[in-house]
Design an enzyme around this catalytic site. Sequence first.
Site, PDB file in Angstrom:
ATOM      1  N   ALA A 121     -30.045  34.349 115.323  1.00 35.76           N
ATOM      2  CA  ALA A 121     -29.511  35.504 116.046  1.00 35.76           C
ATOM      3  C   ALA A 121     -28.309  35.032 116.859  1.00 35.76           C
ATOM      4  CB  ALA A 121     -30.594  36.061 116.961  1.00 35.76           C
ATOM      5  N   GLY A 123     -33.391  33.436 113.445  1.00 33.74           N
ATOM      6  CA  GLY A 123     -33.332  34.684 112.686  1.00 33.74           C
ATOM      7  C   GLY A 123     -32.899  34.474 111.239  1.00 33.74           C
ATOM      8  N   GLU A 168     -35.951  33.493 109.434  1.00 32.96           N
ATOM      9  CA  GLU A 168     -36.823  34.671 109.377  1.00 32.96           C
ATOM     10  C   GLU A 168     -36.357  35.648 108.298  1.00 32.96           C
ATOM     11  OE1 GLU A 168     -36.221  34.968 113.667  1.00 32.96           O
ATOM     12  OE2 GLU A 168     -38.382  35.189 113.885  1.00 32.96           O
ATOM     13  N   GLU A 188     -36.000  28.390 118.550  1.00 32.34           N
ATOM     14  CA  GLU A 188     -35.883  29.293 119.711  1.00 32.34           C
ATOM     15  C   GLU A 188     -36.369  28.680 121.012  1.00 32.34           C
ATOM     16  OE1 GLU A 188     -37.073  30.182 116.739  1.00 32.34           O
ATOM     17  OE2 GLU A 188     -36.052  32.001 116.088  1.00 32.34           O
TER      18      GLU A 188
HETATM   19  N1  CAA Z   1     -25.100  32.284 117.628  1.00 33.50           N
HETATM   20  C1  CAA Z   1     -23.797  32.342 117.948  1.00 33.50           C
HETATM   21  N2  CAA Z   1     -22.916  31.367 117.604  1.00 33.50           N
HETATM   22  C2  CAA Z   1     -23.389  30.318 116.917  1.00 33.50           C
HETATM   23  C3  CAA Z   1     -24.749  30.195 116.560  1.00 33.50           C
HETATM   24  C4  CAA Z   1     -25.620  31.246 116.936  1.00 33.50           C
HETATM   25  N3  CAA Z   1     -26.919  31.258 116.592  1.00 33.50           N
HETATM   26  N4  CAA Z   1     -24.912  29.033 115.902  1.00 33.50           N
HETATM   27  C5  CAA Z   1     -23.703  28.440 115.852  1.00 33.50           C
HETATM   28  N5  CAA Z   1     -22.774  29.207 116.463  1.00 33.50           N
HETATM   29  C6  CAA Z   1     -21.351  28.929 116.633  1.00 33.50           C
HETATM   30  C7  CAA Z   1     -21.122  27.816 117.641  1.00 33.50           C
HETATM   31  O1  CAA Z   1     -21.137  28.338 118.945  1.00 33.50           O
HETATM   32  C8  CAA Z   1     -19.769  27.323 117.208  1.00 33.50           C
HETATM   33  O2  CAA Z   1     -18.778  28.192 117.701  1.00 33.50           O
HETATM   34  P1  CAA Z   1     -17.398  27.568 118.306  1.00 33.50           P
HETATM   35  O3  CAA Z   1     -16.765  26.844 117.143  1.00 33.50           O
HETATM   36  O4  CAA Z   1     -16.656  28.794 118.732  1.00 33.50           O
HETATM   37  O5  CAA Z   1     -17.814  26.663 119.419  1.00 33.50           O
HETATM   38  C9  CAA Z   1     -19.792  27.488 115.691  1.00 33.50           C
HETATM   39  O6  CAA Z   1     -20.830  28.399 115.407  1.00 33.50           O
HETATM   40  C10 CAA Z   1     -20.099  26.181 114.978  1.00 33.50           C
HETATM   41  O7  CAA Z   1     -21.290  25.652 115.545  1.00 33.50           O
HETATM   42  P2  CAA Z   1     -21.410  24.147 116.058  1.00 33.50           P
HETATM   43  O8  CAA Z   1     -20.097  23.643 116.544  1.00 33.50           O
HETATM   44  O9  CAA Z   1     -22.570  24.078 116.993  1.00 33.50           O
HETATM   45  O10 CAA Z   1     -21.737  23.419 114.664  1.00 33.50           O
HETATM   46  P3  CAA Z   1     -22.591  22.103 114.475  1.00 33.50           P
HETATM   47  O11 CAA Z   1     -22.447  21.752 113.024  1.00 33.50           O
HETATM   48  O12 CAA Z   1     -22.266  21.088 115.478  1.00 33.50           O
HETATM   49  O13 CAA Z   1     -24.105  22.553 114.728  1.00 33.50           O
HETATM   50  C11 CAA Z   1     -26.012  24.019 114.495  1.00 33.50           C
HETATM   51  C12 CAA Z   1     -24.700  23.514 113.869  1.00 33.50           C
HETATM   52  C13 CAA Z   1     -27.035  22.879 114.526  1.00 33.50           C
HETATM   53  C14 CAA Z   1     -26.543  25.120 113.580  1.00 33.50           C
HETATM   54  C15 CAA Z   1     -25.751  24.528 115.921  1.00 33.50           C
HETATM   55  O14 CAA Z   1     -24.644  25.419 115.883  1.00 33.50           O
HETATM   56  C16 CAA Z   1     -26.913  25.260 116.510  1.00 33.50           C
HETATM   57  O15 CAA Z   1     -27.861  24.638 116.971  1.00 33.50           O
HETATM   58  N6  CAA Z   1     -26.838  26.608 116.538  1.00 33.50           N
HETATM   59  C17 CAA Z   1     -27.839  27.422 117.170  1.00 33.50           C
HETATM   60  C18 CAA Z   1     -29.083  27.508 116.306  1.00 33.50           C
HETATM   61  C19 CAA Z   1     -30.150  28.331 116.997  1.00 33.50           C
HETATM   62  O16 CAA Z   1     -30.584  28.026 118.083  1.00 33.50           O
HETATM   63  N7  CAA Z   1     -30.611  29.404 116.318  1.00 33.50           N
HETATM   64  C20 CAA Z   1     -31.651  30.276 116.848  1.00 33.50           C
HETATM   65  C21 CAA Z   1     -31.036  31.389 117.611  1.00 33.50           C
HETATM   66  S1  CAA Z   1     -32.256  32.329 118.483  1.00 33.50           S
HETATM   67  C22 CAA Z   1     -32.928  33.379 117.318  1.00 33.50           C
HETATM   68  O17 CAA Z   1     -32.561  33.356 116.155  1.00 33.50           O
HETATM   69  C23 CAA Z   1     -33.957  34.328 117.835  1.00 33.50           C
HETATM   70  C24 CAA Z   1     -34.629  35.111 116.797  1.00 33.50           C
HETATM   71  O18 CAA Z   1     -35.572  34.657 116.196  1.00 33.50           O
HETATM   72  C25 CAA Z   1     -34.258  36.470 116.555  1.00 33.50           C
END
Ligand code: CAA
Length: 262
Positions: free
Chosen positions: A68, A113, A116, A136
């Site tokens: 998400a 998400g 999921e 999460e």
């Molecule tokens: N939401 C919004 N933006 C996101 C994102 C997310 N879930 N995941 C990555 N991005 C964005 C980053 O902010 C980044 O943007 P900028 O270039 O503007 O800074 C861009 O995508 C690239 O990401 P990274 O620089 O972090 O890339 P990386 O290769 O170093 O890492 C990653 C990749 C491990 C996937 C890391 O981005 C990450 O941990 N992302 C979050 C994953 C996460 O926590 N997902 C769960 C969300 S909560 C949820 O989903 C709730 C639910 O069940 C409904």
Amino acid sequence: MGYENIHVEDSEGIVTVTIDRPKSLNALSTATIAELSLAVARAFGDPAAAGKALILTGAGEKAFAAGADIFEMTRMSPPQALAFSELGHRLCDALEALPVPTIAAVNGFALGGGCELAMACDLVYASENAQFGQPEVNLGVIPGFGGTSRLARRVGPQRARELIFTGDRIDAKTAQRLGLVLAVFPPGELLPNCRAVAKKIAGKGPLAVSQAKKVIAAGSDLPLPAANALERQAFAALFGSVDRTEGMAAFLEKRPARFTGC
Ligand code: CAA
């Protein structure tokens, strides 16, 4: 209406929906989820959809969907989070209720998400660079689009607890070993293989496939005798279909069946 966050391609009845926000690793914003829901309803909302199949994937080489949209979630109050969760649940439920097979082609990160969404599809295939997880807890929350229930059903409650409590990511091979993924392909071969599976299924009796999907889904939540009762009802009902007459006649006449979904 065009889409801003996804694109949709319909080729010979195989509808490929691609989440297209590569700059945020295809994060699922409210608008993206709404567009996905609309695209699914549009592509499969009428009887002409029989015999089609859906492939869901992500744009770019890095992500299916990294979860998400965290930027959007930072501003949410509890009631807004509930509405967001309901939106995601509705999409996942709609995918499961489609009368056609759905395939997740997981081409990179499938986190939160994203994982999921993949689990709401009938079949999950992955590329070698795919990673799965429910991270999460790192954000102080829990899965919100059905991860607590669907992950437990896919890999068992204990493994689901481990993945959700630790927030650990697992690679495609591990996901395959756990039963979350059916097969793993080199990145360039993922979509062609998913299309081949979709095409193969789309060539079968569409009523039979859709009944099989329904009975497996409903039956997996029922005691065995009730599940088997559902199967008997569906089996018998299909004997009233034109496709049953055609399928069996084609076998006897040693020719391919021409199914119409009637
Ligand atoms: N939401 C919004 N933006 C996101 C994102 C997310 N879930 N995941 C990555 N991005 C964005 C980053 O902010 C980044 O943007 P900028 O270039 O503007 O800074 C861009 O995508 C690239 O990401 P990274 O620089 O972090 O890339 P990386 O290769 O170093 O890492 C990653 C990749 C491990 C996937 C890391 O981005 C990450 O941990 N992302 C979050 C994953 C996460 O926590 N997902 C769960 C969300 S909560 C949820 O989903 C709730 C639910 O069940 C409904």
